[in-house]
Design an enzyme around this catalytic site. Sequence first.
Site, PDB file in Angstrom:
ATOM      1  N   TYR A   1       0.852  -1.190  -0.225  1.00 49.39           N
ATOM      2  CA  TYR A   1      -0.075   0.099  -0.014  1.00 49.39           C
ATOM      3  C   TYR A   1       0.897   1.447   0.121  1.00 49.39           C
ATOM      4  O   TYR A   1       0.292   2.261  -0.659  1.00 49.39           O
ATOM      5  CB  TYR A   1      -1.123  -0.058   1.208  1.00 49.39           C
ATOM      6  CG  TYR A   1      -2.240  -0.873   0.661  1.00 49.39           C
ATOM      7  CD1 TYR A   1      -3.238  -0.413   0.190  1.00 49.39           C
ATOM      8  CD2 TYR A   1      -2.109  -2.211   1.156  1.00 49.39           C
ATOM      9  CE1 TYR A   1      -4.271  -1.287  -0.274  1.00 49.39           C
ATOM     10  CE2 TYR A   1      -3.453  -3.043   0.851  1.00 49.39           C
ATOM     11  CZ  TYR A   1      -4.257  -2.480   0.146  1.00 49.39           C
ATOM     12  OH  TYR A   1      -5.551  -3.374  -0.411  1.00 49.39           O
TER      13      TYR A   1
ATOM     14  N   GLU B   1      -8.730  -6.974   4.458  1.00 51.80           N
ATOM     15  CA  GLU B   1      -7.854  -8.272   3.830  1.00 51.80           C
ATOM     16  C   GLU B   1      -7.264  -8.999   5.018  1.00 51.80           C
ATOM     17  O   GLU B   1      -7.087 -10.316   4.485  1.00 51.80           O
ATOM     18  CB  GLU B   1      -6.938  -7.472   2.879  1.00 51.80           C
ATOM     19  CG  GLU B   1      -7.555  -6.920   1.439  1.00 51.80           C
ATOM     20  CD  GLU B   1      -6.606  -5.802   0.916  1.00 51.80           C
ATOM     21  OE1 GLU B   1      -5.640  -5.687   0.793  1.00 51.80           O
ATOM     22  OE2 GLU B   1      -7.297  -5.060  -0.046  1.00 51.80           O
TER      23      GLU B   1
HETATM   24  C1  HEM Z   1      -6.441   2.291  -1.921  1.00 50.46           C
HETATM   25  C2  HEM Z   1      -5.552   1.798  -2.726  1.00 50.46           C
HETATM   26  C3  HEM Z   1      -6.204   0.793  -3.818  1.00 50.46           C
HETATM   27  C4  HEM Z   1      -7.268   1.081  -4.699  1.00 50.46           C
HETATM   28  C5  HEM Z   1      -8.209   2.056  -4.496  1.00 50.46           C
HETATM   29  C6  HEM Z   1      -7.349   0.085  -5.525  1.00 50.46           C
HETATM   30  C7  HEM Z   1      -8.361  -0.508  -6.537  1.00 50.46           C
HETATM   31  C8  HEM Z   1      -8.383  -1.597  -7.206  1.00 50.46           C
HETATM   32  C9  HEM Z   1      -9.725  -1.943  -8.167  1.00 50.46           C
HETATM   33  C10 HEM Z   1     -10.775  -0.986  -8.350  1.00 50.46           C
HETATM   34  C11 HEM Z   1      -9.224  -3.252  -8.604  1.00 50.46           C
HETATM   35  C12 HEM Z   1     -10.302  -3.761  -9.707  1.00 50.46           C
HETATM   36  C13 HEM Z   1     -11.054  -4.717  -8.857  1.00 50.46           C
HETATM   37  C14 HEM Z   1     -12.223  -5.324  -9.991  1.00 50.46           C
HETATM   38  O1  HEM Z   1     -11.653  -6.381 -10.821  1.00 50.46           O
HETATM   39  O2  HEM Z   1     -13.362  -4.923 -10.381  1.00 50.46           O
HETATM   40  C15 HEM Z   1      -8.186  -3.571  -8.211  1.00 50.46           C
HETATM   41  C16 HEM Z   1      -7.481  -4.918  -8.490  1.00 50.46           C
HETATM   42  C17 HEM Z   1      -6.368  -5.276  -8.061  1.00 50.46           C
HETATM   43  N1  HEM Z   1      -5.278  -4.218  -7.229  1.00 50.46           N
HETATM   44 FE1  HEM Z   1      -5.994  -2.704  -6.426  1.00 50.46          FE
HETATM   45  N2  HEM Z   1      -6.312  -0.891  -5.388  1.00 50.46           N
HETATM   46  C18 HEM Z   1      -5.564  -0.606  -4.467  1.00 50.46           C
HETATM   47  C19 HEM Z   1      -4.463  -0.950  -3.853  1.00 50.46           C
HETATM   48  C20 HEM Z   1      -3.706  -2.107  -4.348  1.00 50.46           C
HETATM   49  C21 HEM Z   1      -2.618  -2.416  -4.063  1.00 50.46           C
HETATM   50  C22 HEM Z   1      -1.797  -1.631  -2.771  1.00 50.46           C
HETATM   51  C23 HEM Z   1      -1.807  -3.227  -4.972  1.00 50.46           C
HETATM   52  C24 HEM Z   1      -0.666  -4.142  -4.546  1.00 50.46           C
HETATM   53  C25 HEM Z   1       0.291  -4.332  -5.673  1.00 50.46           C
HETATM   54  C26 HEM Z   1      -3.057  -3.516  -5.886  1.00 50.46           C
HETATM   55  C27 HEM Z   1      -3.060  -4.741  -6.568  1.00 50.46           C
HETATM   56  C28 HEM Z   1      -4.309  -5.010  -7.257  1.00 50.46           C
HETATM   57  C29 HEM Z   1      -4.342  -6.258  -8.071  1.00 50.46           C
HETATM   58  C30 HEM Z   1      -3.155  -7.104  -8.441  1.00 50.46           C
HETATM   59  C31 HEM Z   1      -5.585  -6.197  -8.834  1.00 50.46           C
HETATM   60  C32 HEM Z   1      -6.326  -7.380  -9.505  1.00 50.46           C
HETATM   61  C33 HEM Z   1      -5.832  -6.985 -10.913  1.00 50.46           C
HETATM   62  C34 HEM Z   1      -6.427  -7.936 -12.090  1.00 50.46           C
HETATM   63  O3  HEM Z   1      -7.690  -8.119 -12.142  1.00 50.46           O
HETATM   64  O4  HEM Z   1      -5.467  -8.060 -12.815  1.00 50.46           O
HETATM   65  N3  HEM Z   1      -4.079  -2.823  -5.363  1.00 50.46           N
HETATM   66  N4  HEM Z   1      -7.661  -2.686  -7.161  1.00 50.46           N
END
Ligand code: HEM
Length: 146
Positions: free
Chosen positions: A96, A137
């Site tokens: 994060y 989480e």
């Molecule tokens: C406040 C911070 C964050 C927000 C607002 C955010 C937002 C999101 C959103 C909107 C999605 C898509 C969910 C869906 O499939 O509908 C997502 C997926 C994902 N996020 Fe985050 N995220 C945050 C932090 C992080 C962090 C710290 C990581 C670490 C590297 C991360 C890694 C991922 C990964 C790997 C996915 C799945 C992507 C995929 O489907 O290939 N996110 N996140």
Amino acid sequence: MSEPVLSDATISLVKSTAPTLREHGLAITTRMYEMLFEEHPEVREMFGVPDGEQEKRLAGAVLAYAENIDRIETLVPTVERIAAKHVSSGVEPAHYAIVGDTLLRAMMHVLGEVELAVVEAWGDAYDFLANVFIGIEAQLYQAAPA
Ligand code: HEM
């Protein structure tokens, strides 16, 4: 990185950025992923094959946060859905800070002359949301150990 409550000043500053984010949000998240994957190749692997939509999903989430930061309870279902996705992708608390730092730098890069107070407000707002994600989480990881 701990901001237990959002101050009224932070809430109104972040909310005031919603129109700008509506216009430039996609440029910000596109820039963010470029920097993130270049600086942290190990994180890139977590995202799998790019589908060109991830930038839009993140921009949508950031905009929804700005627009609804004064009624954060409405975001709970979305946050829970994203948290489940994060857990299935192996996102850990330490990620994060990396993502937050990159997102703020991308914001400053794309928006150019953005007031320091706005950047600080977004920093606080990000930390607040990150703590919410980390808490949910942790529960999910505990319920279903890898
Ligand atoms: C406040 C911070 C964050 C927000 C607002 C955010 C937002 C999101 C959103 C909107 C999605 C898509 C969910 C869906 O499939 O509908 C997502 C997926 C994902 N996020 Fe985050 N995220 C945050 C932090 C992080 C962090 C710290 C990581 C670490 C590297 C991360 C890694 C991922 C990964 C790997 C996915 C799945 C992507 C995929 O489907 O290939 N996110 N996140």
